[in-house]
Design an enzyme around this catalytic site. Structure first.
Site, mmCIF file in Angstrom:
data_model
loop_
_atom_site.group_PDB
_atom_site.id
_atom_site.type_symbol
_atom_site.label_atom_id
_atom_site.label_comp_id
_atom_site.label_asym_id
_atom_site.label_seq_id
_atom_site.Cartn_x
_atom_site.Cartn_y
_atom_site.Cartn_z
ATOM 1 N N GLY A 13 0.831 -1.199 0.000
ATOM 2 C CA GLY A 13 0.000 0.000 0.000
ATOM 3 C C GLY A 13 0.862 1.244 0.000
ATOM 4 O O GLY A 13 1.921 1.290 0.640
ATOM 5 N N GLY B 126 -0.842 4.432 0.112
ATOM 6 C CA GLY B 126 -1.698 5.538 0.524
ATOM 7 C C GLY B 126 -0.997 6.298 1.643
ATOM 8 O O GLY B 126 0.204 6.111 1.878
ATOM 9 N N ALA C 12 -1.101 5.885 4.743
ATOM 10 C CA ALA C 12 -0.549 4.996 5.758
ATOM 11 C C ALA C 12 0.655 4.225 5.228
ATOM 12 O O ALA C 12 1.645 4.045 5.942
ATOM 13 C CB ALA C 12 -1.629 4.024 6.239
ATOM 14 N N GLY C 13 0.598 3.795 3.973
ATOM 15 C CA GLY C 13 1.677 2.970 3.439
ATOM 16 C C GLY C 13 2.887 3.789 3.019
ATOM 17 O O GLY C 13 4.027 3.455 3.362
ATOM 18 N N ARG D 55 -23.211 12.845 10.509
ATOM 19 C CA ARG D 55 -23.393 12.101 9.266
ATOM 20 C C ARG D 55 -24.415 10.970 9.355
ATOM 21 O O ARG D 55 -25.267 10.834 8.490
ATOM 22 C CB ARG D 55 -22.056 11.497 8.844
ATOM 23 C CG ARG D 55 -21.068 12.532 8.427
ATOM 24 C CD ARG D 55 -19.738 11.902 8.055
ATOM 25 N NE ARG D 55 -18.810 12.955 7.648
ATOM 26 C CZ ARG D 55 -17.553 12.742 7.301
ATOM 27 N NH1 ARG D 55 -17.058 11.517 7.315
ATOM 28 N NH2 ARG D 55 -16.783 13.738 6.929
ATOM 29 N N GLU E 183 -6.566 2.817 7.136
ATOM 30 C CA GLU E 183 -7.963 2.371 7.110
ATOM 31 C C GLU E 183 -8.070 0.851 7.145
ATOM 32 O O GLU E 183 -9.108 0.300 7.515
ATOM 33 C CB GLU E 183 -8.672 2.941 5.862
ATOM 34 C CG GLU E 183 -10.186 2.788 5.918
ATOM 35 C CD GLU E 183 -10.930 3.474 4.768
ATOM 36 O OE1 GLU E 183 -10.356 4.363 4.121
ATOM 37 O OE2 GLU E 183 -12.105 3.110 4.539
ATOM 38 N N LEU F 168 -7.317 10.837 7.732
ATOM 39 C CA LEU F 168 -6.013 11.267 7.248
ATOM 40 C C LEU F 168 -5.053 11.326 8.422
ATOM 41 O O LEU F 168 -3.893 10.910 8.337
ATOM 42 C CB LEU F 168 -6.130 12.643 6.587
ATOM 43 C CG LEU F 168 -7.123 12.710 5.414
ATOM 44 C CD1 LEU F 168 -7.161 14.123 4.833
ATOM 45 C CD2 LEU F 168 -6.753 11.710 4.339
HETATM 46 C C1 LIG Z 1 -14.173 10.765 -1.181
HETATM 47 C C2 LIG Z 1 -13.482 10.616 0.140
HETATM 48 C C3 LIG Z 1 -13.191 11.746 0.893
HETATM 49 C C4 LIG Z 1 -12.534 11.631 2.122
HETATM 50 N N1 LIG Z 1 -12.274 12.764 2.817
HETATM 51 C C5 LIG Z 1 -11.601 12.668 3.991
HETATM 52 C C6 LIG Z 1 -11.263 13.833 4.727
HETATM 53 O O1 LIG Z 1 -11.567 14.949 4.332
HETATM 54 N N2 LIG Z 1 -10.574 13.696 5.882
HETATM 55 C C7 LIG Z 1 -10.206 12.482 6.343
HETATM 56 O O2 LIG Z 1 -9.560 12.436 7.377
HETATM 57 N N3 LIG Z 1 -10.507 11.352 5.669
HETATM 58 C C8 LIG Z 1 -11.201 11.414 4.505
HETATM 59 N N4 LIG Z 1 -11.509 10.266 3.823
HETATM 60 C C9 LIG Z 1 -11.010 8.968 4.297
HETATM 61 C C10 LIG Z 1 -9.536 8.792 3.975
HETATM 62 O O3 LIG Z 1 -9.253 9.366 2.716
HETATM 63 C C11 LIG Z 1 -9.095 7.339 3.894
HETATM 64 O O4 LIG Z 1 -9.578 6.660 4.964
HETATM 65 C C12 LIG Z 1 -7.579 7.225 3.952
HETATM 66 O O5 LIG Z 1 -6.989 8.055 3.007
HETATM 67 C C13 LIG Z 1 -7.114 5.810 3.755
HETATM 68 O O6 LIG Z 1 -5.706 5.772 3.615
HETATM 69 P P1 LIG Z 1 -4.902 4.413 3.561
HETATM 70 O O7 LIG Z 1 -3.491 4.777 3.386
HETATM 71 O O8 LIG Z 1 -5.252 3.593 4.718
HETATM 72 O O9 LIG Z 1 -5.440 3.652 2.281
HETATM 73 P P2 LIG Z 1 -5.483 4.024 0.733
HETATM 74 O O10 LIG Z 1 -5.137 5.421 0.479
HETATM 75 O O11 LIG Z 1 -6.779 3.506 0.233
HETATM 76 O O12 LIG Z 1 -4.321 3.176 0.101
HETATM 77 C C14 LIG Z 1 -4.405 1.805 -0.114
HETATM 78 C C15 LIG Z 1 -3.158 1.357 -0.812
HETATM 79 O O13 LIG Z 1 -3.090 -0.031 -0.787
HETATM 80 C C16 LIG Z 1 -2.812 -0.540 -2.060
HETATM 81 N N5 LIG Z 1 -3.401 -1.863 -2.128
HETATM 82 C C17 LIG Z 1 -4.630 -2.254 -1.737
HETATM 83 N N6 LIG Z 1 -4.775 -3.573 -1.911
HETATM 84 C C18 LIG Z 1 -3.619 -4.026 -2.413
HETATM 85 C C19 LIG Z 1 -3.160 -5.312 -2.803
HETATM 86 N N7 LIG Z 1 -3.902 -6.400 -2.673
HETATM 87 N N8 LIG Z 1 -1.909 -5.395 -3.315
HETATM 88 C C20 LIG Z 1 -1.121 -4.309 -3.450
HETATM 89 N N9 LIG Z 1 -1.512 -3.093 -3.070
HETATM 90 C C21 LIG Z 1 -2.753 -2.956 -2.565
HETATM 91 C C22 LIG Z 1 -3.349 0.461 -3.013
HETATM 92 O O14 LIG Z 1 -2.667 0.370 -4.226
HETATM 93 C C23 LIG Z 1 -3.065 1.748 -2.280
HETATM 94 O O15 LIG Z 1 -1.749 2.148 -2.561
HETATM 95 C C24 LIG Z 1 -12.178 10.367 2.604
HETATM 96 C C25 LIG Z 1 -12.469 9.234 1.848
HETATM 97 C C26 LIG Z 1 -13.145 9.348 0.649
HETATM 98 C C27 LIG Z 1 -13.516 8.114 -0.089
#
Ligand SMILES: Cc1cc2nc3c(=O)[nH]c(=O)nc-3n(C[C@H](O)[C@H](O)[C@H](O)COP(=O)(O)OP(=O)(O)OC[C@H]3O[C@@H](n4cnc5c(N)ncnc54)[C@H](O)[C@@H]3O)c2cc1C
Ligand code: HEM
Ligand code: HEM
Ligand code: SF4
Ligand code: F3S
Ligand code: FES
Lengths: 645, 248, 212
Positions: A50, A52, A54-55, A340, A435, A451
């Site tokens: 990942g 994102g 977090a990653g 919400r 997440e 975030l």
């Molecule tokens: C439209 C929208 C608006 C939002 N607005 C806000 C906000 O204003 N404030 C806030 O705090 N939060 C907000 N959120 C929530 C927040 O954006 C997310 O919860 C957060 O960014 C998740 O980050 P993450 O790094 O955990 O995952 P992600 O950013 O989803 O990253 C997941 C990563 O894992 C990788 N991955 C997944 N599965 C695999 C696999 N099997 N093999 C290899 N790679 C894989 C993907 O390629 C990606 O790089 C919003 C969410 C949405 C949908």
């Protein structure tokens, strides 16, 4: 109770949070954790799945520390992870506004916002770290909004009473992610991080009880490889796409987490989903995803539906006394600004009663006429112009002249892999951040806090806690020929061979859409015992049919997007069932989980702290899931019933 | 509505591709362009054909994954709009539409409409960052930044890395993308220490990756869905000249 | 590219201004041409200023053409495949892509002809070197109208080349902000117009008998 669907297991023994005063726990943990000598870090290999928030933040930071990091994402660039889409902002207890904010207040608000289903220790740590995150991001050059004096601007968000949300226009997630992305690319150039884009993790490798690697598929060539390491970090995001239609990106999936779950990792609170009230409604069968409209619109827009059912007059022709401003009517104190989950449910109620507007009657009006009259069109344009433009691009309707139509949509998943205070799952060596884990938001997430959690986990928590585990490494070398590695690889090969060989006649998407409809109908905004049982039956039937009839074209040795989707939908089908079981067993209403049987006389959610003040951590079992409970204790914030009347 | 599509089909990087015609009926005006392709793909799959591969993820105009050249225009006819945000009501019943991948030597086609844009990541690796290892940051308010600078930096930072600028440029140049990053970081006080090494490194990586040289035709800015302007190229040129003189 | 282009622009402005001596009559024009050659004599050898200018000019032209070839080859490599579907350009310099390279080729051919015509007089009826005026009048005489047409075509190509080239060079060297970019574009257009009209007026005047 519904024991026909699951078994009870032992309680979760220990979540590993240090004892003592809450504001000293993180400090204490950092001190007690063992360190890895800088010279030894080069010998330790960590896989981060990942990119994102977090990653990328974790991979970059571990690289800076000198570990050898391998990082994976399925998109063509690490910059495209779904975090990029977050709009609103990120919270931090900086108290730059001197409006009474503090670490303790952010902690308090988050525990309360999570409807008392999160861990106090974790949330407090999150609130402490929040301030460091902003410093870190500013140092990286994240262009946050500023005031004329040159200092950072803040706004209040999601009904918070203090202004603690930092933002970068409507694209905060994008800017934060680019900061982390750039830090990550810097490590790639430095040679500490090996980045693999267009690679998907399809299986977890466990050797002697420890997570030691993953099986990945190169999405361009189809090559399957086994990647081995001393520890594995999953930062794979949320699983809202189990509903097919959600505000998540098309690629969001649960595969990484679900594969780990099937190998023994607990999946916690899967039924907690957040439904966002202000999304653009579905326009037809072709619809592939739903678009979020910023929550801030409710500051000036008034929500209403026609009093008369099926009234299809132009909204401007419906006189005031034939409109039902139902939020203002039901919640006079908070009106259009109720949280919400409440706003979402209220919209569903009026639409279910037949007052909905637009295609399929699934929409309510969000009307700016009063705001335009009061503030002038110019002012409204300055505030919301870009959102109005986006609405018009998607719907073809001009929101200055005709009220917007909005409807709730699945937005965020609070559940995820179970982790302890160190972000370690119950499988040693498997860590989960962002997440993808369940950790900090309880039953409901406050705006602008995902975030915060992703970056807190990745920049600050994990790099500190993982060293305690890695201090025992490097672990005994394993190679491709190890039987556990061979077996994991074979599972992947077999699955792919099955999909490609299946002589089916239905597309993957058609199954996904059907699963989504079941989930939305029975495990969406309102859940009932009867509905959930029905859903479990339907999902089992659908899963059966999926394996009989799914059709995947092409071959493995090429870019094959149908094959990718097939694997993801297969996992969603299993997850969907677990979500329903979790929702069925939790007969209380809390946060994003509303059980119709558990409501007050006037229709509000009713929590049951006596019975349900615990985290439900599910273990995978061939004959049904096993429930492990982790009791929640509240020393600092006393549970109260929420009220927004 | 009814449409005739001509789509670039190419089974893999080595294969010879060609434009293939498809007829599609009952397209909803409210569908997005990609949803229209989803419908086509469902049909192709049920007919046992390989569906059309294209990159996409957020479908909200922010991730930068989608990348189609529609009737000769990267991201299609609507200004300041990504392909995923383009809706079918912009087309008329009976229209014929050509759909091609980004064309650039630095973006080789992987399959159908999917191209490899990793060259952009390599440009960023060569300096498109501020070195601020985790944990070393001073308080966020230690350095005030004038609002105009912060706003201008944001506007440049809004680039989604889609590559439409390269696809539109008759020289296949990545100047707009690179200029956006150089401008973003160059406007922040934090970005000053590495300002010169950054621009030299990025330009070298850009040329190395096989992008063409800019002759200021401005097609890139016209195609950019985030309305990044030619001033970022000017700024890049200015920084590059200063850095090159200093390095000499 | 940009620096050599700007040097060429400076040469053209001076050349254009010099050509306007034609309107002052044969004596004045020839004196000017002679003056260029005898500048600094007897201190400096014959034609020294002219050769300094010529060397500068040749160097600038060489650099300009060399960089043009390099850029063009890079562009061809960077865009190996064409789009099947073509849409008119819509950028700020929408004529540039279509006119810069073809136009440059026309200008290049023109310069060769022009040198043979007015500098070496190979294709010019008037071989007497000091009589620049006579050569000009002879080459654009009404019966030789195709020469005039060719000159005008070349000037049209030059117009497009300069219109884009001038602001492009400023963008490359100075990197103006949006406001100044718009201004440079206007200046580029104005200079291109003035230079090209200033040139065009000479052959037109001769062809239509205003200058004999
Ligand atoms: C439209 C929208 C608006 C939002 N607005 C806000 C906000 O204003 N404030 C806030 O705090 N939060 C907000 N959120 C929530 C927040 O954006 C997310 O919860 C957060 O960014 C998740 O980050 P993450 O790094 O955990 O995952 P992600 O950013 O989803 O990253 C997941 C990563 O894992 C990788 N991955 C997944 N599965 C695999 C696999 N099997 N093999 C290899 N790679 C894989 C993907 O390629 C990606 O790089 C919003 C969410 C949405 C949908
Ligand atoms: C032999 C004839 C010439 C050739 C082959 C030539 C070729 C070119 C080419 C290929 C370019 C690059 C621009 C593009 O491709 O869009 C260019 C730019 C330019 N040319 Fe010429 N040119 C010629 C004559 C001239 C003359 C006579 C002048 C000036 C009077 C001139 C001034 C410029 C300027 C100012 C630029 C812009 C430089 C930049 O973009 O930085 N050129 N030329
Ligand atoms: C149309 C009007 C023009 C006229 C009447 C004209 C006239 C002349 C004359 C009379 C000479 C010879 C000068 C001398 O040897 O004393 C000359 C030289 C030259 N002209 Fe022109 N010219 C014109 C346009 C141009 C243009 C458009 C260009 C370039 C694009 C150009 C480039 C040159 C060059 C390079 C020389 C050689 C200079 C030298 O001898 O060092 N001319 N021109
Ligand atoms: S500059 Fe514009 S067109 Fe180029 S990559 Fe960035 S957003 Fe896309
Ligand atoms: S279109 Fe190409 S030529 Fe320069 S101005 Fe843009 S990069
Ligand atoms: S799919 Fe993300 S920008 Fe188009």
């Amino acid at each position: 109770m519904s024991t026909d669907y699951y078994r009870d297991g032992e309680a979760v023994a220990d979540a590993k949070a240090p004892a003592g005063p809450i504001n000293e726990r993180w400090e204490k943990r950092r001190f007690s954790g063992r360190l890895v000598n800088p010279a030894n870090r080069r010998k330790l290999r960590v896989i981060v799945v990942g990119t994102g928030l977090a990653g990328a933040s974790a991979a970059a930071t571990l690289g800076e520390l000198g570990y050898r990091v391998a990082n994976y994402c399925f998109q063509d660039s690490s910059r495209r992870a779904h975090s990029i889409a977050a709009q609103g902002g990120i919270n931090a207890a900086k108290n730059y506004r001197n409006d009474g904010d503090s670490v303790h207040r952010l902690f308090y608000d988050t525990v309360k916002g999570g409807d008392f289903r999160s861990r106090e220790s974790n949330v407090h740590r999150l609130a402490e770290i929040s301030t460091e995150i902003i410093d870190q991001c500013v140092a990286q050059g994240v262009p946050f909004a500023r005031e004329y004096g040159g200092l950072l601007d803040n706004r209040s968000f999601g009904g918070a009473q203090v202004s603690r949300t930092f933002y970068a226009r409507g694209q905060t997630g994008q800017q934060l992610l680019l900061g982390a992305y750039q830090a990550l690319q810097r490590q790639v150039a430095a040679g500490t991080v090996d980045l693999h884009t267009r690679h998907e993790m399809l299986e977890l490798i466990i050797v002697d009880g420890k997570a030691r690697g993953i099986v990945v598929r190169d999405l361009v060539t189809g090559a399957i490889s086994t990647e081995l390491a001393d520890a594995v970090v999953l930062a794979t995001g949320g699983y809202g796409n189990v509903y097919f239609l959600s505000t998540n990106a098309m690629g969001c999936n649960v595969t990484a987490g679900w594969r780990a779950h099937r190998k023994g990792a607990y999946f916690a609170n899967p039924c907690y989903t957040q439904i966002h009230p202000t999304c653009i409604p579905q326009s037809g069968e072709h619809q592939s995803k739903l678009t979020l409209m910023s929550e801030s619109l409710r500051n000036d827009g008034r929500v209403w539906v026609p009093k008369q059912k099926g009234d299809d007059r132009h909204p401007a022709d419906i006189p005031e006394d034939e409109r039902d401003y139902y939020l203002e009517r039901r919640y006079p104190a908070f009106g259009n600004l109720v949280p919400r989950d409440i706003a979402s449910r209220a919209a569903k109620v009026v639409c279910d009663e037949g007052h909905g507007v637009g295609p399929g009657g699934l929409g309510v009006y969000l009307d700016f006429a009063a705001a335009i009259e009061r503030l002038g069109r110019k002012a409204v344009e300055a505030k919301y112009g870009n959102l109005f433009d986006m609405y018009e691009r998607i719907t073809g309707e001009n929101p200055y002249e005709r009220p917007m139509r909005i409807y709730p949509a699945v937005h965020y998943t609070m559940g995820g892999l179970w982790v302890d205070y160190d972000l370690s799952s119950n499988i040693p060596g498997l860590f989960v951040t962002g997440e993808a884990n369940f950790s900090d938001h309880g039953a409901n997430r406050l705006g602008a806090s995902a975030l915060m959690q992703g970056l807190s986990d990745g920049y600050f928590v994990l790099p500190n806690t993982i060293s305690d585990y890695l201090a025992d490494g490097p672990f005994e070398a394993v190679d491709e020929t190890h039987e556990a590695v061979v077996a994991a690889r074979k599972e992947v090969d077999d699955r792919i061979a099955f999909f490609l060989g299946n002589d089916g006649d239905r597309t993957v998407d058609s199954f996904h859409r059907e699963l989504g409809r079941i989930m939305w109908e029975y495990c969406g905004m309102e859940r009932t015992d009867e509905g959930l049982r029905k859903a479990i039956g339907l999902i089992r039937g659908l899963k059966d049919e999926f394996y009989r009839r799914v059709k995947v074209t092409g071959k493995n040795e090429q870019l094959n997007q149908e094959l990718e989707k097939a694997g993801r939908v297969a996992d969603f089908l299993e997850l969907g069932e677990l979500m329903c079981i979790d929702a069925l067993h939790r007969t209380e209403s809390c946060g994003g989980h509303f059980r119709a049987e558990s409501q007050t006389e006037d229709g509000e959610a009713k929590r049951d702290d006596e019975q349900f003040s615990y985290v439900a951590a599910w273990e995978f079992g061939e004959d049904g899931p096993v429930l492990h409970k982790e009791a929640l204790e509240f020393e600092y914030v006393k549970p109260t019933q929420r009220s927004y009347k | 509505m009814k449409l005739s599509l001509r789509i670039w089909r190419q089974s893999d990087a080595q294969a010879q591709g060609k434009m293939v015609s498809y007829e599609i009926d009952e397209v909803s005006e409210d569908a997005s362009f990609l949803e229209m392709l989803d419908v086509l793909n469902e049909r192709l799959i049920s007919e046992g054909e390989d569906p059309v591969a294209f990159d996409h993820d957020c479908r909200e105009g922010i991730c930068g994954a989608c990348s189609l050249v529609i009737d000769g225009q990267p991201h299609g006819p609507q200004a300041a709009t990504t392909t995923c945000q383009l809706h079918m009501r912009k087309f008329k019943d009976g229209d014929s539409i050509d759909i091609e991948p980004w064309r650039a030597g630095a973006f080789p086609v992987i399959k159908d409409l999917v191209v490899d844009r990793s060259a952009f990541d390599r440009i960023i690796q060569a300096g498109g960052y501020i070195s601020a290892p985790t944990g070393t940051a001073p308080d966020a308010h230690a350095v005030p930044i004038p609002k105009q600078d912060a706003d201008a930096a944001f506007s440049a930072a809004a680039c989604i890395g889609c590559g439409a600028c390269v696809a539109a440029c008759p020289n296949g140049s990545g100047m707009l993308f690179m200029g956006a990053k150089v401008t973003h970081l160059g406007l922040m006080p934090q970005g000053q220490p590495e300002r010169h090494t950054r621009v030299l490194g990025m330009v070298a990586a850009h040329d190395e990756a096989g992008f063409g040289g800019c002759t200021n035709t401005g097609e890139c800015a016209a195609a950019c869905p985030k309305e990044i302007g030619l001033d970022v190229i000017g700024k890049l040129n200015r920084d590059f000249r200063k850095a090159a003189i200093r390095a000499a | 590219m940009a620096v050599s282009g700007i040097l060429l622009v400076l040469f053209l402005v001076a050349h254009m201004a010099g050509n306007l001596h034609v309107f002052e009559g044969r004596a004045s024009m020839n004196e000017y041409a002679h003056g260029l050659r005898t500048f600094g004599e007897p201190l400096l050898p014959h034609e020294s200023l002219l050769w300094v200018l010529r060397i500068g000019l040749i160097a600038a032209a060489a650099v300009h053409i060399w960089t043009a070839v390099v850029l063009t080859r890079r562009a061809l490599a960077a865009r190996p495949v064409r789009y099947a579907s073509k849409k008119p350009a819509k950028g700020e310099s929408r004529h540039a892509a279509a006119t810069m390279r073809w136009g440059a080729a026309v200008v290049f051919l023109f310069i060769i002809w022009h040198l043979l015509d007015l500098t070496f007089r190979t294709v010019n009826p008037v071989k007497d070197v000091p009589d620049a005026y006579g050569a000009v009048v002879a080459t654009f005489s009404p019966e030789r109208w195709p020469v005039t047409v060719f000159y005008l075509l070349a000037l049209l190509a030059l117009f497009f080349h300069l219109r884009h080239g001038i602001w492009s060079a400023v963008q490359t060297i100075a990197g103006p902000n949006s406001k100044w970019r718009k201004r440079t574009q206007a200046i580029g257009l104005a200079v291109a117009l003035i230079v090209v009209l200033g040139f065009a007026i000479v052959p037109l005047s001769v062809t239509f008998g205003l200058v004999k």
